[in-house]
Scaffold this motif. Sequence first.
Motif, short mmCIF file in Angstrom:
data_model
loop_
_atom_site.label_atom_id
_atom_site.label_comp_id
_atom_site.label_asym_id
_atom_site.label_seq_id
_atom_site.Cartn_x
_atom_site.Cartn_y
_atom_site.Cartn_z
N SER A 1 48.06 65.02 -84.96
CA SER A 1 49.12 65.24 -83.97
C SER A 1 48.57 65.12 -82.56
O SER A 1 49.19 64.49 -81.70
CB SER A 1 49.76 66.61 -84.16
N LEU A 2 47.42 65.72 -82.32
CA LEU A 2 46.81 65.63 -80.99
C LEU A 2 46.44 64.19 -80.65
O LEU A 2 46.63 63.74 -79.51
CB LEU A 2 45.57 66.52 -80.91
N HIS A 3 45.96 63.46 -81.62
CA HIS A 3 45.60 62.06 -81.40
C HIS A 3 46.84 61.26 -81.01
O HIS A 3 46.81 60.47 -80.06
CB HIS A 3 44.96 61.49 -82.67
N LYS A 4 47.95 61.48 -81.72
CA LYS A 4 49.20 60.77 -81.41
C LYS A 4 49.71 61.16 -80.02
O LYS A 4 50.15 60.30 -79.26
CB LYS A 4 50.25 61.08 -82.45
N LEU A 5 49.65 62.45 -79.70
CA LEU A 5 50.11 62.90 -78.38
C LEU A 5 49.27 62.30 -77.26
O LEU A 5 49.79 61.86 -76.23
CB LEU A 5 50.05 64.43 -78.29
N ARG A 6 47.96 62.29 -77.47
CA ARG A 6 47.05 61.75 -76.47
C ARG A 6 47.35 60.28 -76.18
O ARG A 6 47.26 59.84 -75.05
CB ARG A 6 45.61 61.90 -76.95
N HIS A 7 47.70 59.55 -77.21
CA HIS A 7 47.93 58.12 -77.03
C HIS A 7 49.37 57.77 -76.67
O HIS A 7 49.65 56.64 -76.31
CB HIS A 7 47.49 57.37 -78.30
N SER A 8 50.27 58.73 -76.75
CA SER A 8 51.66 58.45 -76.39
C SER A 8 52.05 59.07 -75.04
O SER A 8 53.06 58.69 -74.47
CB SER A 8 52.62 58.96 -77.46
N ALA A 9 51.25 60.00 -74.53
CA ALA A 9 51.57 60.66 -73.26
C ALA A 9 51.28 59.72 -72.10
O ALA A 9 50.32 58.95 -72.13
CB ALA A 9 50.73 61.93 -73.11
N PRO A 10 52.13 59.76 -71.06
CA PRO A 10 51.86 58.93 -69.88
C PRO A 10 50.58 59.41 -69.19
O PRO A 10 50.23 60.58 -69.25
CB PRO A 10 53.07 59.15 -68.98
N GLY A 11 49.88 58.47 -68.55
CA GLY A 11 48.66 58.81 -67.83
C GLY A 11 48.97 59.60 -66.58
O GLY A 11 50.12 59.84 -66.23
N ALA A 12 47.94 60.00 -65.88
CA ALA A 12 48.10 60.81 -64.67
C ALA A 12 48.88 60.07 -63.60
O ALA A 12 49.57 60.68 -62.79
CB ALA A 12 46.73 61.22 -64.14
N ASP A 13 48.84 58.72 -63.62
CA ASP A 13 49.55 57.96 -62.59
C ASP A 13 50.97 57.57 -63.03
O ASP A 13 51.63 56.79 -62.37
CB ASP A 13 48.75 56.71 -62.21
N GLY A 14 51.43 58.11 -64.15
CA GLY A 14 52.79 57.85 -64.60
C GLY A 14 52.91 56.65 -65.52
O GLY A 14 53.97 56.39 -66.04
N VAL B 1 43.20 75.19 -95.00
CA VAL B 1 42.76 75.17 -93.60
C VAL B 1 42.32 73.76 -93.22
O VAL B 1 42.66 73.26 -92.15
CB VAL B 1 41.63 76.19 -93.36
N ASP B 2 41.58 73.11 -94.11
CA ASP B 2 41.14 71.74 -93.86
C ASP B 2 42.33 70.81 -93.65
O ASP B 2 42.34 69.98 -92.74
CB ASP B 2 40.26 71.26 -95.02
N THR B 3 43.35 70.96 -94.48
CA THR B 3 44.56 70.15 -94.35
C THR B 3 45.25 70.41 -93.02
O THR B 3 45.67 69.48 -92.33
CB THR B 3 45.52 70.43 -95.52
N ARG B 4 45.37 71.68 -92.65
CA ARG B 4 46.01 72.04 -91.37
C ARG B 4 45.23 71.48 -90.20
O ARG B 4 45.82 70.99 -89.22
CB ARG B 4 46.16 73.55 -91.26
N ILE B 5 43.90 71.54 -90.26
CA ILE B 5 43.07 70.99 -89.18
C ILE B 5 43.32 69.49 -89.05
O ILE B 5 43.46 68.96 -87.95
CB ILE B 5 41.58 71.29 -89.42
N ARG B 6 43.38 68.80 -90.18
CA ARG B 6 43.62 67.35 -90.18
C ARG B 6 44.98 67.03 -89.57
O ARG B 6 45.10 66.09 -88.76
CB ARG B 6 43.51 66.80 -91.59
N VAL B 7 46.02 67.81 -89.91
CA VAL B 7 47.36 67.57 -89.37
C VAL B 7 47.37 67.79 -87.85
O VAL B 7 47.93 66.97 -87.10
CB VAL B 7 48.40 68.49 -90.07
N VAL B 8 46.75 68.86 -87.38
CA VAL B 8 46.70 69.14 -85.94
C VAL B 8 45.91 68.04 -85.23
O VAL B 8 46.32 67.56 -84.16
CB VAL B 8 46.09 70.53 -85.67
N LYS B 9 44.79 67.62 -85.80
CA LYS B 9 43.98 66.56 -85.20
C LYS B 9 44.79 65.28 -85.08
O LYS B 9 44.77 64.63 -84.03
CB LYS B 9 42.74 66.31 -86.05
#
Length: 71
Positions: free
Chosen positions: A52-65, A42-50
């Motif tokens: 992934s979310l960190h990468k998505l947050r930093h690669s997604a375009p902002g609200a203004d495009g 479970v700890d490993t899965r939490i780390r992987v999801v965390k």
Amino acid sequence: MSTARDHGDVYADPAGASVSLAAEAALLEARLSMLSDALHEVDTRIRVVKDSLHKLRHSAPGADGRERMHS
């Protein structure tokens, strides 16, 4: 979990009590090992999801495009 009351006369005999308690201890150790392994998974899965979310947050375009700035 069983208790001394569940075993009746087994605990009246010290040798029987030792065998019974050793068997219970072995079962508890096995359960502890299984739970520890599951917790590690479970700890490993939490780390992987965390991550992934960190990468998505930093690669997604902002609200203004525009691309978000990395923090």
